[in-house]
Design a protein around this motif. Structure first.
Motif, PDB file in Angstrom:
ATOM      1  N   PRO A   1     -23.996 -31.161  37.939  1.00 26.23           N
ATOM      2  CA  PRO A   1     -23.869 -32.353  39.085  1.00 26.23           C
ATOM      3  C   PRO A   1     -25.129 -31.937  40.055  1.00 26.23           C
ATOM      4  N   VAL A   2     -24.824 -33.081  41.057  1.00 26.58           N
ATOM      5  CA  VAL A   2     -25.591 -32.770  42.341  1.00 26.58           C
ATOM      6  C   VAL A   2     -25.373 -31.649  43.048  1.00 26.58           C
TER       7      VAL A   2
ATOM      8  N   LYS B   1     -18.021 -28.029  40.704  1.00 26.45           N
ATOM      9  CA  LYS B   1     -17.307 -29.292  40.225  1.00 26.45           C
ATOM     10  C   LYS B   1     -18.444 -30.178  39.616  1.00 26.45           C
ATOM     11  N   GLY B   2     -17.897 -30.900  38.667  1.00 24.84           N
ATOM     12  CA  GLY B   2     -18.643 -31.764  37.958  1.00 24.84           C
ATOM     13  C   GLY B   2     -19.562 -31.257  36.626  1.00 24.84           C
ATOM     14  N   MET B   3     -19.361 -29.824  36.408  1.00 26.99           N
ATOM     15  CA  MET B   3     -20.342 -29.386  35.162  1.00 26.99           C
ATOM     16  C   MET B   3     -19.616 -29.373  34.104  1.00 26.99           C
TER      17      MET B   3
ATOM     18  N   PRO C   1     -32.595 -29.684  39.217  1.00 27.37           N
ATOM     19  CA  PRO C   1     -32.484 -30.843  39.897  1.00 27.37           C
ATOM     20  C   PRO C   1     -31.138 -31.625  39.598  1.00 27.37           C
ATOM     21  N   ILE C   2     -30.918 -32.657  40.002  1.00 28.29           N
ATOM     22  CA  ILE C   2     -29.436 -33.434  39.957  1.00 28.29           C
ATOM     23  C   ILE C   2     -29.702 -33.941  38.413  1.00 28.29           C
ATOM     24  N   GLY C   3     -28.375 -33.862  37.712  1.00 32.26           N
ATOM     25  CA  GLY C   3     -28.419 -34.283  36.354  1.00 32.26           C
ATOM     26  C   GLY C   3     -29.058 -33.455  35.476  1.00 32.26           C
TER      27      GLY C   3
ATOM     28  N   VAL D   1     -16.525 -30.230  27.291  1.00 26.75           N
ATOM     29  CA  VAL D   1     -15.515 -29.166  27.799  1.00 26.75           C
ATOM     30  C   VAL D   1     -16.137 -28.608  28.955  1.00 26.75           C
ATOM     31  N   VAL D   2     -14.848 -27.869  29.820  1.00 23.54           N
ATOM     32  CA  VAL D   2     -15.351 -27.381  31.137  1.00 23.54           C
ATOM     33  C   VAL D   2     -14.208 -26.315  31.151  1.00 23.54           C
ATOM     34  N   ARG D   3     -14.566 -25.212  32.056  1.00 24.71           N
ATOM     35  CA  ARG D   3     -13.508 -24.272  32.351  1.00 24.71           C
ATOM     36  C   ARG D   3     -12.795 -24.736  33.867  1.00 24.71           C
ATOM     37  N   SER D   4     -11.643 -24.748  33.862  1.00 25.57           N
ATOM     38  CA  SER D   4     -10.782 -25.064  34.929  1.00 25.57           C
ATOM     39  C   SER D   4     -11.284 -24.119  36.219  1.00 25.57           C
TER      40      SER D   4
END
Length: 152
Positions: A122-123, A99-101, A129-131, A91-94
């Motif tokens: 995300p990046v 972006k991408g979390m 760090p990335i990812g 899930v994510v909050r809009s």
């Protein structure tokens, strides 16, 4: 009987009772109203496909029953988001500006471990760090928001 409450992902589309009977190749019984508003429901979490062209088990639900049982996967409350997490969904909050979390539920690996929620970054997102995937705590704003969404 005992009472239960459920959380599952489904596909659904508006469909009258008559259109559903036609899809299934059935004759509408004389005592049923073919104009009844409802939804074609495809269950994605089990059950063998019972209608050609669908991957899951398909049934029909009257509109009032459907609307009391299901809510779109965008615009969920925090409670529904937690249930979605426990069902293995992300899930994510809009309303999040990164972006991408997304969040995921982590099951305990050992009897002494506790379950927790972690966030995937995300990046180029902050100090991680990335990812990176790190434990996450909800703010009051997160808990009261109704913009939670399921992500693929």
């Amino acid at each position: 009987m005992n009472s239960f409450i459920g959380t599952k992902m489904i596909n659904a589309q508006p469909m009258t009772r008559l259109a559903y009977n036609n899809l299934r190749g059935w004759v509408l019984p004389g005592d049923e109203n073919g104009d009844d508003a409802g939804f074609l429901v495809e269950y994605l979490d089990g059950g063998n496909a019972n209608v050609p062209g669908f991957d899951g088990y398909v049934s029909w639900s009257p509109r009032d029953v459907f609307e009391r049982s299901y809510r779109p996967c965008d615009g969920m409350t925090f409670g529904l988001a937690i249930e979605a997490l426990k069902a293995g969904l992300r899930v994510v909050r809009s309303g999040w500006n990164g972006k991408g979390m997304w969040l995921e539920y982590i099951e305990p690996q050992h009897a002494v471990d506790l379950p927790y929620v972690r966030m995937s970054y995300p990046v180029n997102s902050g100090p991680y760090p990335i990812g990176a995937r790190v434990p996450w705590l909800a703010s009051q704003t997160d808990m009261l928001a109704e913009d939670w969404c399921v992500v693929a």
